[in-house]
Write a protein that holds these residues in place. Structure first.
Motif, short mmCIF file in Angstrom:
data_model
loop_
_atom_site.label_atom_id
_atom_site.label_comp_id
_atom_site.label_asym_id
_atom_site.label_seq_id
_atom_site.Cartn_x
_atom_site.Cartn_y
_atom_site.Cartn_z
N MET A 1 18.37 21.67 -13.14
CA MET A 1 17.98 22.78 -12.29
C MET A 1 17.08 23.71 -13.10
O MET A 1 17.43 24.11 -14.20
CB MET A 1 19.24 23.50 -11.82
N PRO A 2 15.90 24.07 -12.58
CA PRO A 2 14.99 24.94 -13.32
C PRO A 2 15.56 26.35 -13.46
O PRO A 2 16.30 26.83 -12.62
CB PRO A 2 13.72 24.94 -12.49
N GLU A 3 15.16 27.00 -14.55
CA GLU A 3 15.62 28.36 -14.79
C GLU A 3 14.82 29.35 -13.96
O GLU A 3 13.66 29.13 -13.64
CB GLU A 3 15.42 28.71 -16.26
N SER A 4 15.46 30.45 -13.62
CA SER A 4 14.74 31.51 -12.92
C SER A 4 13.90 32.28 -13.94
O SER A 4 14.17 32.23 -15.13
CB SER A 4 15.74 32.45 -12.24
N PRO A 5 12.87 33.01 -13.50
CA PRO A 5 12.05 33.80 -14.43
C PRO A 5 12.88 34.82 -15.21
O PRO A 5 12.60 35.10 -16.36
CB PRO A 5 11.04 34.50 -13.52
N GLU A 6 13.92 35.36 -14.59
CA GLU A 6 14.76 36.34 -15.29
C GLU A 6 15.50 35.70 -16.46
O GLU A 6 15.62 36.27 -17.52
CB GLU A 6 15.77 36.98 -14.32
N GLU A 7 15.99 34.48 -16.27
CA GLU A 7 16.71 33.80 -17.34
C GLU A 7 15.77 33.42 -18.48
O GLU A 7 16.11 33.56 -19.63
CB GLU A 7 17.39 32.55 -16.80
N SER A 8 14.58 32.97 -18.18
CA SER A 8 13.66 32.54 -19.22
C SER A 8 13.13 33.70 -20.04
O SER A 8 12.73 33.52 -21.17
CB SER A 8 12.51 31.74 -18.62
N SER A 9 13.14 34.91 -19.52
CA SER A 9 12.60 36.05 -20.25
C SER A 9 13.56 36.54 -21.34
O SER A 9 13.20 37.39 -22.13
CB SER A 9 12.26 37.19 -19.31
N TYR A 10 14.77 35.99 -21.39
CA TYR A 10 15.75 36.43 -22.38
C TYR A 10 16.09 35.34 -23.38
O TYR A 10 17.14 35.38 -24.00
CB TYR A 10 17.03 36.91 -21.69
N ARG A 11 15.22 34.37 -23.59
CA ARG A 11 15.49 33.29 -24.53
C ARG A 11 15.02 33.70 -25.92
O ARG A 11 13.84 33.94 -26.13
CB ARG A 11 14.81 32.02 -24.08
N HIS A 12 15.96 33.77 -26.85
CA HIS A 12 15.65 34.15 -28.22
C HIS A 12 16.29 33.15 -29.18
O HIS A 12 17.36 32.63 -28.91
CB HIS A 12 16.18 35.55 -28.54
N VAL A 13 15.62 32.94 -30.30
CA VAL A 13 16.14 32.06 -31.34
C VAL A 13 16.56 32.93 -32.52
O VAL A 13 15.76 33.73 -33.01
CB VAL A 13 15.06 31.05 -31.80
N LEU A 14 17.80 32.79 -32.95
CA LEU A 14 18.28 33.54 -34.10
C LEU A 14 17.69 32.92 -35.36
O LEU A 14 17.87 31.73 -35.62
CB LEU A 14 19.81 33.51 -34.16
N LEU A 15 16.98 33.72 -36.16
CA LEU A 15 16.37 33.23 -37.38
C LEU A 15 17.15 33.62 -38.63
O LEU A 15 17.17 32.89 -39.62
CB LEU A 15 14.94 33.77 -37.51
N PHE A 16 17.79 34.79 -38.57
CA PHE A 16 18.47 35.32 -39.75
C PHE A 16 19.52 36.33 -39.32
O PHE A 16 19.29 37.09 -38.38
CB PHE A 16 17.43 36.00 -40.66
N ARG A 17 20.65 36.34 -40.00
CA ARG A 17 21.67 37.36 -39.73
C ARG A 17 22.40 37.67 -41.03
O ARG A 17 22.73 36.78 -41.79
CB ARG A 17 22.66 36.89 -38.69
#
Length: 74
Positions: A1-17
């Protein structure tokens, strides 16, 4: 099922913590660096957890700015 535009705008990759813990006063400081898959910008997020409150601060920077920050660190 394709993602809605709202869901795709919050995709982040954790690089460092990193997490620092202080005993006096008891506080935990967690700093994270994310990269947005949507815009390519970077997000620096810092969360401070104390006895009575939690505070989060977030800053969004572009790729040029994060390059300068990382370059100045070395």
């Amino acid at each position: 099922m394709p993602e809605s535009p709202e869901e795709s705008s919050y995709r982040h990759v954790l690089l460092f913590r990193t997490t620092r813990i202080s005993e006096t006063p008891p506080i935990s400081i967690e700093t994270s660096l994310y990269r947005s898959e949507l815009t390519g910008n970077y997000i620096i997020e810092q969360t401070m957890i104390g006895l009575n409150e939690t505070t989060t601060a977030t800053v969004v920077v572009d790729t040029e700015t994060i390059s300068h920050i990382l370059k100045d660190r070395s």
